[in-house]
Design an enzyme around this catalytic site. Structure first.
Site, mmCIF file in Angstrom:
data_model
loop_
_atom_site.group_PDB
_atom_site.id
_atom_site.type_symbol
_atom_site.label_atom_id
_atom_site.label_comp_id
_atom_site.label_asym_id
_atom_site.label_seq_id
_atom_site.Cartn_x
_atom_site.Cartn_y
_atom_site.Cartn_z
ATOM 1 N N GLY A 85 0.736 -1.212 -0.096
ATOM 2 C CA GLY A 85 -0.007 0.057 -0.077
ATOM 3 C C GLY A 85 0.885 1.190 0.143
ATOM 4 O O GLY A 85 1.923 1.278 -0.712
ATOM 5 N N ASP A 119 7.680 -3.830 9.503
ATOM 6 C CA ASP A 119 6.205 -4.094 9.477
ATOM 7 C C ASP A 119 6.104 -5.535 10.422
ATOM 8 O O ASP A 119 7.127 -5.820 10.875
ATOM 9 C CB ASP A 119 5.924 -4.682 8.033
ATOM 10 C CG ASP A 119 4.398 -4.006 7.862
ATOM 11 O OD1 ASP A 119 3.715 -4.183 8.562
ATOM 12 O OD2 ASP A 119 4.088 -3.622 6.519
ATOM 13 N N GLY A 179 -0.517 1.952 10.174
ATOM 14 C CA GLY A 179 -1.818 2.473 10.843
ATOM 15 C C GLY A 179 -2.908 1.440 10.469
ATOM 16 O O GLY A 179 -2.743 0.535 9.506
ATOM 17 N N LYS A 185 -16.579 1.606 13.808
ATOM 18 C CA LYS A 185 -17.855 1.684 14.222
ATOM 19 C C LYS A 185 -18.342 2.955 14.757
ATOM 20 O O LYS A 185 -17.490 3.551 15.111
ATOM 21 C CB LYS A 185 -17.847 0.463 15.531
ATOM 22 C CG LYS A 185 -17.781 -0.821 15.230
ATOM 23 C CD LYS A 185 -18.953 -1.506 14.557
ATOM 24 C CE LYS A 185 -18.719 -2.978 14.572
ATOM 25 N NZ LYS A 185 -20.089 -3.868 13.781
ATOM 26 N N ASN A 194 -21.257 2.008 19.236
ATOM 27 C CA ASN A 194 -21.144 0.684 19.268
ATOM 28 C C ASN A 194 -19.685 0.261 19.589
ATOM 29 O O ASN A 194 -19.234 -0.770 19.272
ATOM 30 C CB ASN A 194 -21.496 0.038 17.998
ATOM 31 C CG ASN A 194 -23.229 0.284 17.649
ATOM 32 O OD1 ASN A 194 -24.149 0.265 18.518
ATOM 33 N ND2 ASN A 194 -23.601 0.756 16.555
ATOM 34 N N ASN A 232 -15.471 11.511 9.910
ATOM 35 C CA ASN A 232 -15.955 10.663 9.061
ATOM 36 C C ASN A 232 -16.783 9.638 9.879
ATOM 37 O O ASN A 232 -16.602 9.193 10.897
ATOM 38 C CB ASN A 232 -15.035 9.753 8.497
ATOM 39 C CG ASN A 232 -15.519 9.228 6.982
ATOM 40 O OD1 ASN A 232 -16.511 9.493 6.603
ATOM 41 N ND2 ASN A 232 -14.825 8.187 6.617
ATOM 42 N N TYR A 251 -10.362 6.682 14.608
ATOM 43 C CA TYR A 251 -9.563 6.798 13.461
ATOM 44 C C TYR A 251 -9.444 8.382 13.370
ATOM 45 O O TYR A 251 -8.315 8.960 13.177
ATOM 46 C CB TYR A 251 -10.252 6.312 12.283
ATOM 47 C CG TYR A 251 -9.087 6.546 10.979
ATOM 48 C CD1 TYR A 251 -8.055 5.478 11.006
ATOM 49 C CD2 TYR A 251 -9.291 7.029 9.891
ATOM 50 C CE1 TYR A 251 -7.123 5.696 9.866
ATOM 51 C CE2 TYR A 251 -8.469 7.364 9.050
ATOM 52 C CZ TYR A 251 -7.340 6.371 8.734
ATOM 53 O OH TYR A 251 -6.515 6.697 7.931
ATOM 54 N N LYS A 277 -5.887 10.492 13.771
ATOM 55 C CA LYS A 277 -5.356 11.236 12.790
ATOM 56 C C LYS A 277 -5.256 12.827 13.093
ATOM 57 O O LYS A 277 -4.477 13.596 12.554
ATOM 58 C CB LYS A 277 -6.208 11.007 11.567
ATOM 59 C CG LYS A 277 -5.933 9.366 10.836
ATOM 60 C CD LYS A 277 -4.623 9.119 10.801
ATOM 61 C CE LYS A 277 -4.428 7.731 10.381
ATOM 62 N NZ LYS A 277 -3.025 7.434 10.141
ATOM 63 N N THR A 311 -6.227 1.814 -2.746
ATOM 64 C CA THR A 311 -5.259 0.680 -2.062
ATOM 65 C C THR A 311 -6.518 -0.334 -1.996
ATOM 66 O O THR A 311 -7.793 -0.260 -2.046
ATOM 67 C CB THR A 311 -4.828 1.212 -0.881
ATOM 68 O OG1 THR A 311 -5.992 1.510 0.128
ATOM 69 C CG2 THR A 311 -3.990 2.569 -0.975
#
Length: 447
Positions: free
Chosen positions: A218, A238, A290, A295, A299, A347, A353, A357, A388
């Protein structure tokens, strides 16, 4: 991932449907090729009366071997337009931007570039100057949405004393390297650094060592390959399940591999020990690793909240702190974080997330002035919809909205994020610090 709609619109039938139904028409974006000129065409350079960057712009573009002109001949085509607007110090003076741009915009080629140069509004000595200079952002953000045909518009603020540190940024913004960057604001010389050394345009990272986390696939793999293209020795990192992929990809670019979970308690020390033993330090640190665990907040499980924040922002901060404490990031080095437009605009279903960020942005902005005294920089990219493997899991309607709701009417490619990372990493960008640049095709979401 293949964008079938984009493939369709470039067929005869697709062109007919786009024209007659008013459908989105994603252009074919030009991207950089090492065997092509950095800027394949002529750049028109102008200046408002009283502006101060004229000789700096001329010198920078000459260093980059970019062809320039100060006048536009009838019928001529332009690949770029640069206007030094640092002399505008009243609202009425903004007429000069319109009077310069309006007659020449129709001469801009496909995938052309417009760059307005200004002085940071926060450094303005008068209300009129603050108004005029801040207004440049409104011009380029709107112009980026008007141009079409793959063309872009950006604002670059040049701080006092940083006039001769603009070549790397102009080269990036005027070239195909910035294919998916539009409507952005870049500040040079704001975080205490105002100078930049001469650099090799073809191999700016020759002799440098770059660490890239999440490098097996990616965005991380594209970053590693692009930094290698620019001359760096790449150390990819990684997790164990991706060890085979990582080792294969790093071997292909003459790089090295570290198999490690960055959330391990001793991860910062182990990374520092490897870089110290094998390279005596590091020049570029890219915190790309990352995850998402999506959710809605009502939740959300605590473990999923914690894991996303831990990997996306906490571990990069801890690793960087260790490298800085051990003075392993060499003078002139840079630290790079990966944010997201989710951290800027939010979002649905990504509160964890978005928190992580947005946290990357806070970290970058806080650390930039603190490390300037050591000759170090820190910046972030904020990708939008990038093609990706991750997007395969997105429902079709949301995926199509992500692709079309930007000025390019398409998703970006991993190379677009990687080119932005490589621009930040260049020694020529040594006065660029504390910036967050969106690589999103000027998404309609966020600023």
């Amino acid at each position: 991932m293949t964008d079938r709609y984009q493939d369709l619109v470039h067929t005869p039938v697709g062109k007919f449907l786009v024209k007659n139904l008013g459908l989105p028409n994603p252009p074919k974006l030009e991207r950089y090729r090492p065997d092509a000129p950095l800027v394949d065409g002529t750049v028109l350079v102008g200046a408002a009366p009283g502006s101060t960057l004229g000789s700096s712009v001329t010198d920078a573009l000459a260093t980059l071997s970019v062809a320039t002109t100060s006048t536009l001949d009838e019928g001529a085509r332009l690949k770029g337009i640069v206007l030094d607007a640092t002399g505008i110090d009243t609202a009425a003076g903004l007429d000069q931007v319109q009077e310069f741009l309006t007659p020449v915009l129709r001469s801009l080629s496909a995938c052309g570039r417009v760059v307005l140069l200004g002085t940071p509004p926060e450094q303005a000595a008068t209300p009129g100057r603050a108004i005029a200079q801040r207004a440049l952002e409104g011009i380029t953000r709107s112009l980026g949405k008007e141009l079409g045909n793959g063309s872009t518009a950006q604002t670059v603020y040049v701080g006092s004393g940083a006039e001769h540190a603009i070549a790397s940024t102009l080269g990036f913004l005027l070239s195909p390297k910035s294919a998916y960057v539009c409507g952005q604001v870049i500040r040079i010389g704001i975080a205490g650094l105002t100078d930049a050394p001469a650099f090799d345009v073809a191999a700016p990272l020759a002799g440098k060592v770059a660490l890239v986390t999440g490098a097996s696939r990616g965005l991380g793999l594209a970053m590693a390959q692009t930094l290698h293209r620019d001359g760096a020795t790449v150390v990819g990192l990684d997790v164990a399940p991706l060890a085979d992929d990582l080792q294969r990809e790093m071997a292909a670019i003459g790089g090295e591999s570290i198999i490690l979970d960055i959330t391990a308690p001793d991860a910062p020390q182990r990374i520092a020990a490897y870089l110290s033993e094998h390279h005596g330090g590091v020049d570029v640190v890219v915190h790309n690793a990352g995850i998402t665990r999506d959710k809605r907040l009502r939740n959300m499980k605590t473990e999923n909240w914690h894991k996303v924040v831990e990997i996306n922002v906490d571990a990069p901060q801890r690793i960087t702190a260790e490298l800085l404490d051990q003075k392993l990031v060499r003078t002139g080095g840079t630290i790079l974080g990966v944010s997201s437009i989710a951290g800027i605009a939010g979002n649905n279903g990504q509160t964890n997330y978005a928190a992580s960020k947005a946290g990357v942005i806070g970290w970058v902005q806080e650390l930039a002035p603190r490390i300037a005294a050591d000759g170090l920089t820190i910046n972030a990219v904020a990708p939008g919809f990038i093609e990706t493997d991750m997007v395969k899991t997105i429902p079709l309607t949301i995926r199509e909205a992500g692709r079309r709701m930007n000025s390019m009417s398409q998703g970006g490619q991993p190379i677009d994020v990687a080119e932005t990372i490589a621009w930040y990493a260049s020694p020529g960008s040594a006065a660029v610090s504390g910036n967050v640049v969106r690589v999103c095709g000027q998404s309609l979401l966020g600023a």
